[in-house]
Design a protein around this motif. Structure first.
Motif, PDB file in Angstrom:
ATOM      1  N   PRO A 119      -5.961   4.025  -9.090  1.00  0.00           N
ATOM      2  CA  PRO A 119      -5.586   4.919  -8.000  1.00  0.00           C
ATOM      3  C   PRO A 119      -4.324   4.419  -7.301  1.00  0.00           C
ATOM      4  N   VAL A 120      -3.643   5.349  -6.634  1.00  0.00           N
ATOM      5  CA  VAL A 120      -2.451   5.001  -5.860  1.00  0.00           C
ATOM      6  C   VAL A 120      -2.675   5.434  -4.415  1.00  0.00           C
ATOM      7  N   GLN A 121      -2.454   4.514  -3.498  1.00  0.00           N
ATOM      8  CA  GLN A 121      -2.543   4.821  -2.070  1.00  0.00           C
ATOM      9  C   GLN A 121      -1.159   4.653  -1.452  1.00  0.00           C
ATOM     10  N   LEU A 122      -0.675   5.715  -0.837  1.00  0.00           N
ATOM     11  CA  LEU A 122       0.610   5.696  -0.137  1.00  0.00           C
ATOM     12  C   LEU A 122       0.330   5.667   1.369  1.00  0.00           C
ATOM     13  N   ILE A 123       1.082   4.845   2.115  1.00  0.00           N
ATOM     14  CA  ILE A 123       0.870   4.777   3.572  1.00  0.00           C
ATOM     15  C   ILE A 123       2.246   4.820   4.236  1.00  0.00           C
ATOM     16  N   ALA A 124       2.492   5.902   4.997  1.00  0.00           N
ATOM     17  CA  ALA A 124       3.822   6.125   5.584  1.00  0.00           C
ATOM     18  C   ALA A 124       3.773   6.082   7.091  1.00  0.00           C
ATOM     19  N   GLY A 125       4.803   5.496   7.682  1.00  0.00           N
ATOM     20  CA  GLY A 125       5.025   5.587   9.123  1.00  0.00           C
ATOM     21  C   GLY A 125       6.341   6.313   9.347  1.00  0.00           C
ATOM     22  N   ARG A 212      -3.112   0.684  -6.423  1.00  0.00           N
ATOM     23  CA  ARG A 212      -1.758   0.195  -6.140  1.00  0.00           C
ATOM     24  C   ARG A 212      -1.373   0.837  -4.815  1.00  0.00           C
ATOM     25  N   VAL A 213      -0.892   0.034  -3.875  1.00  0.00           N
ATOM     26  CA  VAL A 213      -0.623   0.534  -2.530  1.00  0.00           C
ATOM     27  C   VAL A 213       0.868   0.399  -2.231  1.00  0.00           C
ATOM     28  N   TYR A 214       1.449   1.465  -1.677  1.00  0.00           N
ATOM     29  CA  TYR A 214       2.852   1.461  -1.261  1.00  0.00           C
ATOM     30  C   TYR A 214       2.882   1.777   0.232  1.00  0.00           C
ATOM     31  N   VAL A 215       3.498   0.894   1.013  1.00  0.00           N
ATOM     32  CA  VAL A 215       3.559   1.063   2.465  1.00  0.00           C
ATOM     33  C   VAL A 215       5.025   1.119   2.867  1.00  0.00           C
ATOM     34  N   CYS A 216       5.401   2.132   3.665  1.00  0.00           N
ATOM     35  CA  CYS A 216       6.813   2.257   4.040  1.00  0.00           C
ATOM     36  C   CYS A 216       6.935   2.811   5.458  1.00  0.00           C
ATOM     37  N   GLY A 217       7.860   2.242   6.222  1.00  0.00           N
ATOM     38  CA  GLY A 217       8.097   2.722   7.581  1.00  0.00           C
ATOM     39  C   GLY A 217       8.806   1.661   8.401  1.00  0.00           C
ATOM     40  N   PRO A 218       8.747   1.796   9.732  1.00  0.00           N
ATOM     41  CA  PRO A 218       9.361   0.783  10.589  1.00  0.00           C
ATOM     42  C   PRO A 218       8.739  -0.589  10.317  1.00  0.00           C
ATOM     43  N   THR A 219       9.520  -1.634  10.509  1.00  0.00           N
ATOM     44  CA  THR A 219       9.086  -2.987  10.137  1.00  0.00           C
ATOM     45  C   THR A 219       7.727  -3.357  10.742  1.00  0.00           C
ATOM     46  N   ILE A 230      -4.585  -6.697   3.366  1.00  0.00           N
ATOM     47  CA  ILE A 230      -4.951  -7.992   2.747  1.00  0.00           C
ATOM     48  C   ILE A 230      -6.302  -8.450   3.313  1.00  0.00           C
ATOM     49  N   GLU A 231      -6.456  -8.314   4.652  1.00  0.00           N
ATOM     50  CA  GLU A 231      -7.754  -8.666   5.269  1.00  0.00           C
ATOM     51  C   GLU A 231      -8.893  -7.869   4.644  1.00  0.00           C
ATOM     52  N   ALA A 232      -8.592  -6.604   4.279  1.00  0.00           N
ATOM     53  CA  ALA A 232      -9.639  -5.730   3.730  1.00  0.00           C
ATOM     54  C   ALA A 232      -9.916  -6.033   2.258  1.00  0.00           C
ATOM     55  N   GLY A 233      -9.179  -6.976   1.676  1.00  0.00           N
ATOM     56  CA  GLY A 233      -9.510  -7.407   0.320  1.00  0.00           C
ATOM     57  C   GLY A 233      -8.559  -6.944  -0.770  1.00  0.00           C
ATOM     58  N   HIS A 234      -7.457  -6.242  -0.407  1.00  0.00           N
ATOM     59  CA  HIS A 234      -6.475  -5.854  -1.429  1.00  0.00           C
ATOM     60  C   HIS A 234      -5.715  -7.112  -1.863  1.00  0.00           C
ATOM     61  N   ALA A 235      -5.414  -7.184  -3.158  1.00  0.00           N
ATOM     62  CA  ALA A 235      -4.636  -8.324  -3.648  1.00  0.00           C
ATOM     63  C   ALA A 235      -3.192  -8.169  -3.176  1.00  0.00           C
ATOM     64  N   PRO A 236      -2.581  -9.251  -2.671  1.00  0.00           N
ATOM     65  CA  PRO A 236      -1.186  -9.124  -2.189  1.00  0.00           C
ATOM     66  C   PRO A 236      -0.261  -8.504  -3.240  1.00  0.00           C
ATOM     67  N   ALA A 237      -0.489  -8.803  -4.510  1.00  0.00           N
ATOM     68  CA  ALA A 237       0.401  -8.262  -5.552  1.00  0.00           C
ATOM     69  C   ALA A 237       0.256  -6.748  -5.712  1.00  0.00           C
ATOM     70  N   ASP A 238      -0.842  -6.191  -5.186  1.00  0.00           N
ATOM     71  CA  ASP A 238      -1.049  -4.740  -5.301  1.00  0.00           C
ATOM     72  C   ASP A 238      -0.465  -3.975  -4.125  1.00  0.00           C
ATOM     73  N   VAL A 239       0.055  -4.681  -3.128  1.00  0.00           N
ATOM     74  CA  VAL A 239       0.564  -4.025  -1.915  1.00  0.00           C
ATOM     75  C   VAL A 239       2.085  -4.154  -1.905  1.00  0.00           C
ATOM     76  N   ARG A 240       2.766  -3.052  -2.160  1.00  0.00           N
ATOM     77  CA  ARG A 240       4.235  -3.061  -2.183  1.00  0.00           C
ATOM     78  C   ARG A 240       4.744  -2.457  -0.876  1.00  0.00           C
ATOM     79  N   THR A 241       5.738  -3.080  -0.298  1.00  0.00           N
ATOM     80  CA  THR A 241       6.185  -2.649   1.024  1.00  0.00           C
ATOM     81  C   THR A 241       7.689  -2.396   1.050  1.00  0.00           C
ATOM     82  N   GLU A 242       8.088  -1.463   1.917  1.00  0.00           N
ATOM     83  CA  GLU A 242       9.513  -1.216   2.180  1.00  0.00           C
ATOM     84  C   GLU A 242       9.667  -1.046   3.688  1.00  0.00           C
ATOM     85  N   ARG A 243      10.519  -1.905   4.274  1.00  0.00           N
ATOM     86  CA  ARG A 243      10.711  -1.898   5.728  1.00  0.00           C
ATOM     87  C   ARG A 243      12.008  -1.182   6.056  1.00  0.00           C
ATOM     88  N   PHE A 244      11.927  -0.211   6.972  1.00  0.00           N
ATOM     89  CA  PHE A 244      13.114   0.565   7.338  1.00  0.00           C
ATOM     90  C   PHE A 244      13.895  -0.084   8.480  1.00  0.00           C
TER      91      PHE A 244
END
Ligand SMILES: Cc1cc2nc3c(=O)[nH]c(=O)nc-3n(C[C@H](O)[C@H](O)[C@H](O)COP(=O)(O)OP(=O)(O)OC[C@H]3O[C@@H](n4cnc5c(N)ncnc54)[C@H](O)[C@@H]3O)c2cc1C
Length: 247
Positions: A119-125, A212-219, A230-244
């Motif tokens: 599955p893919v989880q996208l999280i946007a701010g 696989r998780v993608y998180v993007c928004g303000p820093t 990460i606290e909830a148990g996702h592996a750090p390698a599965d969480v990809r981030t982009e800071r605006f």
């Protein structure tokens, strides 16, 4: 196309600039030399003043795939150097200098035969939805069967980027959840407020499903969300981030 798309400088012509929300504009560019881009990648826009002063800022690409049309969505920061120019002063026919496509890590590509379907989880701010919208649209266009969810934190219903397109995707393969930070739609069950650890627990694919998780928004948004994941148990390698940037 799976191979690396080399980044280089391009001259773009503005095809259209129209309001996306009250504070943002959608800018459609024609870039004759564009090599295409993966969903989630970004580019740099370089402005040059008559006295030679230059300013460069990164913008995510809302479009993906082959072709020479490139779509951006730029939120105006009233005190900013570059975004007010892009939001107010650009006109159809103007030229822009671009460098890209950039970002091989924060991209989504359709799985190949034999790839594990995760599955893919996208999280946007806020405007961080731009590359995630590109991923959701690419997923729908590919007819890919992977579970796709988007959690979109936005100030008010009027601030939603790609409103009609997201509504269309939500009729199909995308599971779409909103968090309104300042004003909710009439009759919305939850009060306005920021994303919290419990919002993530309620409205995202659980860690046990190994998304696989993608998180993007303000820093600050990205850092808070990533640490809760990460606290909830996702592996750090599965969480990809982009800071605006910003706070
Ligand atoms: C990879 C990447 C992709 C990006 N994609 C997009 C996009 O698709 N759409 C979009 O609108 N922006 C995007 N941004 C942000 C963009 O690059 C600029 O930072 C933004 O447009 C502000 O530029 P400015 O010159 O107007 O403001 P500046 O003159 O750089 O800054 C003015 C003030 O705003 C603060 N600030 C800077 N950036 C932000 C921010 N993002 N949020 C809140 N405050 C900020 C600064 O700290 C400063 O106080 C992206 C950034 C990155 C790194």
């Amino acid at each position: 196309m799976r191979g690396k798309r080399p980044a280089s400088w391009h001259t773009a012509v503005v095809v259209e600039s129209r309001p996306e929300t009250a504070s943002a504009r959608r800018i459609v560019l024609d870039v004759p030399t564009w090599p295409g881009n993966d969903a989630g990648s970004h580019l740099d826009v370089r402005l040059t003043a008559p006295d030679g002063y230059q300013a460069t800022r990164s913008y995510s690409i809302a479009s993906a795939g082959e072709g020479t049309r490139v779509v951006l969505a730029v939120d105006e920061l009233p005190d900013g150097e570059v975004s007010p120019f892009l939001a107010h002063d650009l006109r159809a026919g103007d030229q822009l200098e671009l460098h890209g496509p950039l970002g091989a890590f924060f991209v989504w590509r359709p799985p190949l035969d034999g790839d594990a379907l995760r599955p893919v989880q996208l999280i946007a701010g806020g405007s961080g939805v731009v590359p995630l919208y590109a991923m959701a649209a690419a997923h729908a266009a590919a007819g890919d069967a992977t579970e796709f969810r988007l959690l979109y934190s936005v100030r008010t219903p009027d601030d939603v980027f790609f409103r009609d397109e997201l509504a269309g995707l939500a009729q199909g393969t995308l599971q779409l959840d909103f968090v309104y930070t300042r004003r909710t739609p009439d009759g919305w069950a939850a009060p306005a407020g920021r994303v919290t650890r419990s919002t993530l627990d309620a409205a995202t694919v659980p860690a046990a499903s190994r998304p696989r998780v993608y998180v993007c928004g303000p820093t600050a948004f990205v850092e808070a969300v990533a640490s809760w994941l990460i606290e909830a148990g996702h592996a750090p390698a599965d969480v990809r981030t982009e800071r605006f940037g910003g706070s």
